[in-house]
Each structure stands twice: as C-alpha cells, then as structure tokens.
Write an enzyme that holds these catalytic residues in place. Structure first.
Site, mmCIF file in Angstrom:
data_model
loop_
_atom_site.group_PDB
_atom_site.id
_atom_site.type_symbol
_atom_site.label_atom_id
_atom_site.label_comp_id
_atom_site.label_asym_id
_atom_site.label_seq_id
_atom_site.Cartn_x
_atom_site.Cartn_y
_atom_site.Cartn_z
ATOM 1 N N GLY A 1 5.755 1.327 13.290
ATOM 2 C CA GLY A 1 5.435 0.038 12.683
ATOM 3 C C GLY A 1 5.759 0.030 11.201
ATOM 4 C CB CYS B 1 1.267 6.045 6.585
ATOM 5 S SG CYS B 1 1.645 4.465 5.811
ATOM 6 C CG HIS C 1 -1.352 2.467 10.441
ATOM 7 N ND1 HIS C 1 -1.645 3.776 10.121
ATOM 8 C CD2 HIS C 1 -0.370 2.080 9.580
ATOM 9 C CE1 HIS C 1 -0.873 4.151 9.097
ATOM 10 N NE2 HIS C 1 -0.076 3.143 8.763
ATOM 11 C CD GLU C 2 2.116 -0.794 10.629
ATOM 12 O OE1 GLU C 2 2.295 -1.177 9.460
ATOM 13 O OE2 GLU C 2 2.423 0.348 11.018
ATOM 14 C CG HIS D 1 0.158 -0.780 5.782
ATOM 15 N ND1 HIS D 1 0.245 -0.017 4.640
ATOM 16 C CD2 HIS D 1 0.554 0.027 6.798
ATOM 17 C CE1 HIS D 1 0.665 1.204 4.967
ATOM 18 N NE2 HIS D 1 0.856 1.254 6.269
HETATM 19 CO CO CO Z 1 1.430 2.898 7.364
#
Ligand code: CO
Length: 168
Positions: A47, A92, A134-135, A138
């Site tokens: 991603g 990441c 996770h995204e 962000h």
């Molecule tokens: Co990341």
C-alpha cells in the site's frame, strides 16, 4: 502535473492530517496512476498513501493480492465497523528497515469512494484489513513509530538513519 516522489522521514507532510478529496477529475486520475506506479516499483509493499508522496489528501492505493494484480484505490476511507484483534509485524516504505508489531482490528468494514467518486463498502480481514488500517493511519499523520515505546523508537530512528545513509 509534477512527478510524485516518495518523501523521506521526517517530512512534515508525513505527520499531517490529510484533507478530503473533493474533485474526481483527470488530475486525481493522474495522481492515482502515479501512486500505483510507485507502489508496484517498490518490492514488498502492499500500500501507498498520498502523504507518503507529498500529497495532503485522503487517499491510498493498495494491492494485497499474491500476484500483485488487483489494484484498489480507496479515497476518503472511513472504518465504519471493526471486530476482533490481531497482532502482526508491519513495515513501511517511509521507515526503511523498521518492523513493528502492531495490534489492529481483525475484521473491518470500510466505506470509501472509488476513482469515479462512487461510494463503496468493503468488509475484509487478514492482510487487507491490516493494510487498510496502516494506510488510514498515514492519512491521520500516524506512523508505526507512534505505536512503540520511547526506547524502541530511539532504536528504530537509528535504523532509519542508517538505511537513509546507505540509500544516499
Ligand atoms: Co506505511
């Protein structure tokens, strides 16, 4: 349209809360296309969120299929339901060399818009659910470094500096 580049940690955009996407136009398509290109070029990432390439926008691209042939773009995503818990190790692109065990919801339902601006709903688990969480972090300016203890963070920062020195 300028060429998008992966930002190095610590860039302020990586720590900012991203803004909703409002225009579903050719400019957006161009951004999404470039983000897929960047994501597929990097090995072992599933991603890529817009802030990672310097765009303060609530969107990310993802492909969690084993053969990397199922591109999905989630725009203005919101998790509307979550169940269970699981812990897995995450890396990441923004934090080279750092792997962190993170506790996430096991099953999630996410609402988002596709590239055409159409509302979609997805219920998923496993790697895909992890990637989405996770995204979305962000988009809130949250990095894996924010999920670990101070001592582990100091060690992780050293690893990042070392990896960045080797890259340059
Ligand atoms: Co990341």
């Amino acid at each position: 349209m300028t060429e998008l580049k992966v930002l190095s940690y610590p860039h302020p955009t990586l720590k900012s809360v991203a803004k909703p996407v409002k225009e579903f136009d050719a400019h957006l398509s161009s951004i999404v296309k470039q983000m897929f290109e960047i994501m597929y070029k990097e090995e072992s990432i599933v991603g890529l969120a817009a802030p990672q390439v310097g765009l303060n926008l609530r969107l990310f691209v993802m492909d969690t299929s084993p053969n990397q042939n199922d591109p999905v773009c989630l725009i203005n995503p919101i998790i509307i339901d979550q169940q269970g818990e699981c812990v897995s190790e995450e890396g990441c692109l923004t934090l080279p060399g750092v792997y962190v065990k993170v506790k996430r919801a096991k099953v999630i339902t996410v609402e988002y818009q596709n590239e055409q601006g159409e509302k979609q709903t997805l219920t998923t688990e496993g790697l895909t659910a992890n990637a989405i969480q996770h995204e979305i972090d962000h988009l809130e300016g949250i990095l894996l470094l924010d999920k670990i203890s101070n001592l582990k963070r100091i060690m992780a920062l050293k690893k990042i500096e070392k990896a960045q020195r080797m890259e340059s």
